[in-house]
Motif scaffolding. Structure first.
Motif, PDB file in Angstrom:
ATOM      1  N   SER A   1      32.120  25.692  24.514  1.00 62.69           N
ATOM      2  CA  SER A   1      31.685  25.709  23.115  1.00 62.69           C
ATOM      3  C   SER A   1      30.557  24.720  22.882  1.00 62.69           C
ATOM      4  CB  SER A   1      32.868  25.384  22.191  1.00 62.69           C
ATOM      5  OG  SER A   1      33.894  26.333  22.331  1.00 62.69           O
ATOM      6  N   LEU A   2      30.626  23.575  23.553  1.00 61.45           N
ATOM      7  CA  LEU A   2      29.548  22.580  23.424  1.00 61.45           C
ATOM      8  C   LEU A   2      28.245  23.126  23.993  1.00 61.45           C
ATOM      9  CD1 LEU A   2      28.446  19.816  22.737  1.00 61.45           C
ATOM     10  CD2 LEU A   2      29.392  18.948  24.889  1.00 61.45           C
ATOM     11  N   LEU A   3      28.331  23.816  25.127  1.00 60.51           N
ATOM     12  CA  LEU A   3      27.124  24.405  25.720  1.00 60.51           C
ATOM     13  C   LEU A   3      26.490  25.414  24.771  1.00 60.51           C
ATOM     14  CD1 LEU A   3      28.244  24.947  29.433  1.00 60.51           C
ATOM     15  CD2 LEU A   3      26.608  23.266  28.570  1.00 60.51           C
ATOM     16  N   LEU A   4      27.317  26.246  24.137  1.00 64.51           N
ATOM     17  CA  LEU A   4      26.793  27.223  23.188  1.00 64.51           C
ATOM     18  C   LEU A   4      26.176  26.533  21.976  1.00 64.51           C
ATOM     19  CD1 LEU A   4      29.578  29.995  23.139  1.00 64.51           C
ATOM     20  CD2 LEU A   4      27.335  30.088  24.226  1.00 64.51           C
ATOM     21  N   ALA A   5      26.831  25.489  21.479  1.00 60.55           N
ATOM     22  CA  ALA A   5      26.307  24.760  20.317  1.00 60.55           C
ATOM     23  C   ALA A   5      24.964  24.122  20.643  1.00 60.55           C
ATOM     24  CB  ALA A   5      27.314  23.700  19.880  1.00 60.55           C
ATOM     25  N   GLN A   6      24.854  23.554  21.823  1.00 62.05           N
ATOM     26  CA  GLN A   6      23.586  22.931  22.222  1.00 62.05           C
ATOM     27  C   GLN A   6      22.494  23.989  22.391  1.00 62.05           C
ATOM     28  OE1 GLN A   6      24.942  18.956  24.720  1.00 62.05           O
ATOM     29  NE2 GLN A   6      24.954  20.898  25.775  1.00 62.05           N
ATOM     30  N   ALA A   7      22.857  25.165  22.882  1.00 61.29           N
ATOM     31  CA  ALA A   7      21.873  26.246  23.040  1.00 61.29           C
ATOM     32  C   ALA A   7      21.358  26.708  21.683  1.00 61.29           C
ATOM     33  CB  ALA A   7      22.505  27.406  23.803  1.00 61.29           C
ATOM     34  N   VAL A   8      22.261  26.788  20.699  1.00 59.37           N
ATOM     35  CA  VAL A   8      21.852  27.195  19.349  1.00 59.37           C
ATOM     36  C   VAL A   8      20.958  26.135  18.722  1.00 59.37           C
ATOM     37  CG1 VAL A   8      22.675  27.682  17.019  1.00 59.37           C
ATOM     38  CG2 VAL A   8      23.891  28.624  18.987  1.00 59.37           C
ATOM     39  N   ALA A   9      21.317  24.858  18.916  1.00 53.47           N
ATOM     40  CA  ALA A   9      20.533  23.764  18.330  1.00 53.47           C
ATOM     41  C   ALA A   9      19.208  23.543  19.049  1.00 53.47           C
ATOM     42  CB  ALA A   9      21.358  22.473  18.344  1.00 53.47           C
ATOM     43  N   GLY A  10      19.108  23.985  20.295  1.00 49.96           N
ATOM     44  CA  GLY A  10      17.879  23.805  21.062  1.00 49.96           C
ATOM     45  C   GLY A  10      17.723  22.414  21.640  1.00 49.96           C
ATOM     46  N   ARG A  11      18.805  21.667  21.689  1.00 47.88           N
ATOM     47  CA  ARG A  11      18.794  20.340  22.297  1.00 47.88           C
ATOM     48  C   ARG A  11      20.222  19.993  22.686  1.00 47.88           C
ATOM     49  NH1 ARG A  11      18.305  19.894  16.852  1.00 47.88           N
ATOM     50  NH2 ARG A  11      19.747  18.503  15.726  1.00 47.88           N
TER      51      ARG A  11
ATOM     52  N   LEU B   1      28.160   6.633  23.293  1.00 45.14           N
ATOM     53  CA  LEU B   1      28.371   8.002  22.844  1.00 45.14           C
ATOM     54  C   LEU B   1      27.672   8.210  21.506  1.00 45.14           C
ATOM     55  CD1 LEU B   1      29.806  10.728  23.371  1.00 45.14           C
ATOM     56  CD2 LEU B   1      31.743   9.836  22.059  1.00 45.14           C
ATOM     57  N   SER B   2      26.469   8.737  21.576  1.00 45.03           N
ATOM     58  CA  SER B   2      25.705   9.023  20.369  1.00 45.03           C
ATOM     59  C   SER B   2      25.869  10.504  20.024  1.00 45.03           C
ATOM     60  CB  SER B   2      24.223   8.687  20.585  1.00 45.03           C
ATOM     61  OG  SER B   2      23.474   9.011  19.444  1.00 45.03           O
ATOM     62  N   ILE B   3      26.406  10.762  18.818  1.00 43.47           N
ATOM     63  CA  ILE B   3      26.696  12.141  18.415  1.00 43.47           C
ATOM     64  C   ILE B   3      25.657  12.643  17.420  1.00 43.47           C
ATOM     65  CG2 ILE B   3      28.326  13.615  17.179  1.00 43.47           C
ATOM     66  CD1 ILE B   3      29.268  13.023  19.936  1.00 43.47           C
ATOM     67  N   ASP B   4      25.069  13.777  17.747  1.00 42.56           N
ATOM     68  CA  ASP B   4      24.162  14.475  16.835  1.00 42.56           C
ATOM     69  C   ASP B   4      25.026  15.262  15.846  1.00 42.56           C
ATOM     70  OD1 ASP B   4      22.563  16.604  15.714  1.00 42.56           O
ATOM     71  OD2 ASP B   4      21.032  16.118  17.201  1.00 42.56           O
ATOM     72  N   SER B   5      24.905  14.952  14.541  1.00 40.49           N
ATOM     73  CA  SER B   5      25.778  15.569  13.541  1.00 40.49           C
ATOM     74  C   SER B   5      25.626  17.089  13.505  1.00 40.49           C
ATOM     75  CB  SER B   5      25.498  14.978  12.156  1.00 40.49           C
ATOM     76  OG  SER B   5      24.141  15.180  11.789  1.00 40.49           O
ATOM     77  N   GLU B   6      24.392  17.586  13.655  1.00 41.37           N
ATOM     78  CA  GLU B   6      24.178  19.031  13.631  1.00 41.37           C
ATOM     79  C   GLU B   6      24.886  19.704  14.798  1.00 41.37           C
ATOM     80  OE1 GLU B   6      20.577  22.355  13.965  1.00 41.37           O
ATOM     81  OE2 GLU B   6      20.078  20.229  13.638  1.00 41.37           O
ATOM     82  N   ILE B   7      24.763  19.103  15.991  1.00 40.67           N
ATOM     83  CA  ILE B   7      25.430  19.680  17.165  1.00 40.67           C
ATOM     84  C   ILE B   7      26.943  19.602  17.014  1.00 40.67           C
ATOM     85  CG2 ILE B   7      25.832  19.384  19.643  1.00 40.67           C
ATOM     86  CD1 ILE B   7      22.953  18.590  19.974  1.00 40.67           C
ATOM     87  N   LEU B   8      27.436  18.485  16.428  1.00 35.85           N
ATOM     88  CA  LEU B   8      28.885  18.353  16.241  1.00 35.85           C
ATOM     89  C   LEU B   8      29.421  19.445  15.319  1.00 35.85           C
ATOM     90  CD1 LEU B   8      31.401  16.662  16.856  1.00 35.85           C
ATOM     91  CD2 LEU B   8      30.917  15.333  14.799  1.00 35.85           C
TER      92      LEU B   8
END
Length: 472
Positions: free
Chosen positions: A34-44, A107-114
């Motif tokens: 799910s994280l891989l898919l979220a990062q693919a959608v966000a483009g980073r 651990l720096s979390i990108d809110s959009e990716i989260l």
């Protein structure tokens, strides 16, 4: 009824929770996927996606075990399974977010990716749970992953259990037959259907002890307490699951669950299907639906209010006392559609060609547009979008004396639309039979409540529930 047969057709590993192990492994894959898919959608991607995935897996596994996600859901509704899964995922997200605040340098979390990760995870988890459940159901219908059951006692409650098992093959519980110490001629009041009697109760216990039966249902009258106790003592020498079906379950129970009062357990027989989690889910559902609908109908409501004011004397809104949750009085809002505003001990129902109904009011009542202000009742927490329709207090007092179980409909918040309304039981109840039929549908809704049922009712209301030949 089935005759006695070998207990299992295959997949013996499932007897040792093989499916639970499989689900745990798949869940551990879903989290990083799910994280891989979220990062693919966000483009980073995150600075350290591996650490985030490990923390999320650890958090999800801990909360899933705490919420008993991997127990048997054989006879539990899909909605409860999904709610438990989503709760574990939500708590895992909070765990990862907390870790990011405690060690921001690591651990720096990108809110959009989260947020994307949370949404994608919900979709993937939900899809997997639904498909997995359907796969298991399909296997059980083919005889795999099954349990064998025997019913002790040829009684009405026992026959009802037999019908339920036969009508739900997806549960994977195969009934081999009945066991009773009495002769068949002593089975009184069981109807035309004669069940297959395989022997006496001692023989059923022997089958359980030899692992030929997995589940025993004791369907004996509560007055046979000593015999039931004796059976339970004998069952202690087997690994079979034992369930008691009290004979009062043949009556019109609403919703039953176990409660603990100190060290004493009690069984509630007239209760709401909503617990702490599901009541919160329904409340969120109500707020979202009411907010969206009020946003859409705000302008039409203003037009309706103006027309009412211009076409007849009196206030725009009509407020009437009705019974809400648990029979507490609430004040329900409607657009005024009559010249009178009955709100006392006697309230006359509207009838065809009722002279009290204004010309514009007749249109409002036929189309249910007079109910629109009740969405404010929903936001205030007094009503739900879906639930049993509230009746005037005077009508409640009349029908509670005439219809047994009438007040059980108040174990859920009243609704703007309901199961009875979309099934044709809307409008005037000029006969007792019509109110009894409405009550029947209201209680069926309470027993079978789920978010999916609410959505189904809302959709059907949009397409068919706004008008009715019985509404005037």
């Amino acid at each position: 009824m089935h005759s006695a047969s070998p207990p299992h057709k295959g997949m013996s590993f499932t007897r040792f929770h093989g499916f639970a192990v499989l689900f745990r492994l798949v869940d551990m894959v879903i989290v990083p996927f799910s994280l891989l898919l979220a990062q693919a959608v966000a483009g980073r991607q995150l600075d350290d996606p591996l650490l985030a995935s490990i923390l999320a897996i650890a958090g999800f596994s801990f909360f899933a075990e705490s919420l008993s996600l991997y127990r048997s859901w054989r006879s539990t509704r899909l909605m409860k399974l999904l709610a438990t899964n989503f709760a574990a995922w939500f708590l895992a997200g909070l765990f990862v977010l907390t870790c990011s605040y405690l060690v921001p340098a690591r651990l720096s979390i990108d809110s959009e990716i989260l947020i994307l990760w949370a949404v994608v995870g919900l979709l993937v988890f939900g899809t997997f749970r639904i498909l997995g459940r359907q796969l298991i159901f399909s296997l059980r219908r083919r005889g795999y992953n099954t349990q064998t059951a025997a019913i002790l006692g040829v009684t009405r409650s026992g026959l009802a259990m037999a019908r339920s098992l036969e009508e739900n093959p997806q549960l994977g519980i195969r009934l081999i037959g009945f066991f009773d110490d009495r002769e068949p001629g002593r089975f009184d009041g069981i109807g035309e259907r004669q069940p297959v009697l395989l022997g006496n109760i001692d023989q059923a216990i022997k089958l359980a002890r030899s692992n030929a039966v997995d589940v025993l249902y004791i369907a004996m009258p509560m007055r046979a307490e000593e015999r039931i106790t004796e059976i339970l003592m004998m069952c202690g020498d087997s690994t079979a699951s034992v369930h008691i079906i009290p004979d009062f379950f043949v009556y019109n129970l609403l919703y039953a669950r176990w409660h603990e009062v100190g060290e004493v357990q009690s069984l509630s027989v007239y209760d709401s299907p909503l617990d702490d989690l599901t009541s919160w889910v329904k409340r969120v559902e109500d707020i979202l639906l009411a907010t969206v609908i009020l946003t859409i109908v705000a302008l039409p409501m203003l037009v309706i209010a103006l027309v009412i004011k211009l076409t007849s004397a009196g206030p725009v809104l009509f407020k009437q006392h009705r019974y809400g949750l648990d029979g507490r009085k609430i004040e329900v809002w409607k657009f005024r559609s009559m010249t009178s505003q009955d709100n006392g001990p006697v309230v006359q129902q509207a009838v065809r060609n009722d002279p009290r109904v204004t010309r514009f009011g007749a249109f409002l009542r036929r189309t249910s547009l007079d109910e629109l202000p009740q969405f404010f009742n929903v936001l205030a927490g007094q009503m739900s979008v879906v639930g049993p329709r509230p009746h005037a207090v005077a009508h409640n007092e009349e029908y509670r004396a005439l219809i047994n179980g009438y007040m059980l409909r108040h174990h859920m918040k009243p609704g703007i639309t309901g199961w009875a309304q979309i099934n044709g039981w809307r409008g005037e109840t000029d006969t007792l039979e019509k109110m009894q039929k409405r009550l029947e549908f209201d209680l069926a809704y309470i027993r079978n409540w789920s978010v999916w049922l609410d959505i189904k009712i809302v959709i059907r209301t949009v397409f068919q529930g706004f008008t009715s030949s019985n509404a005037y």
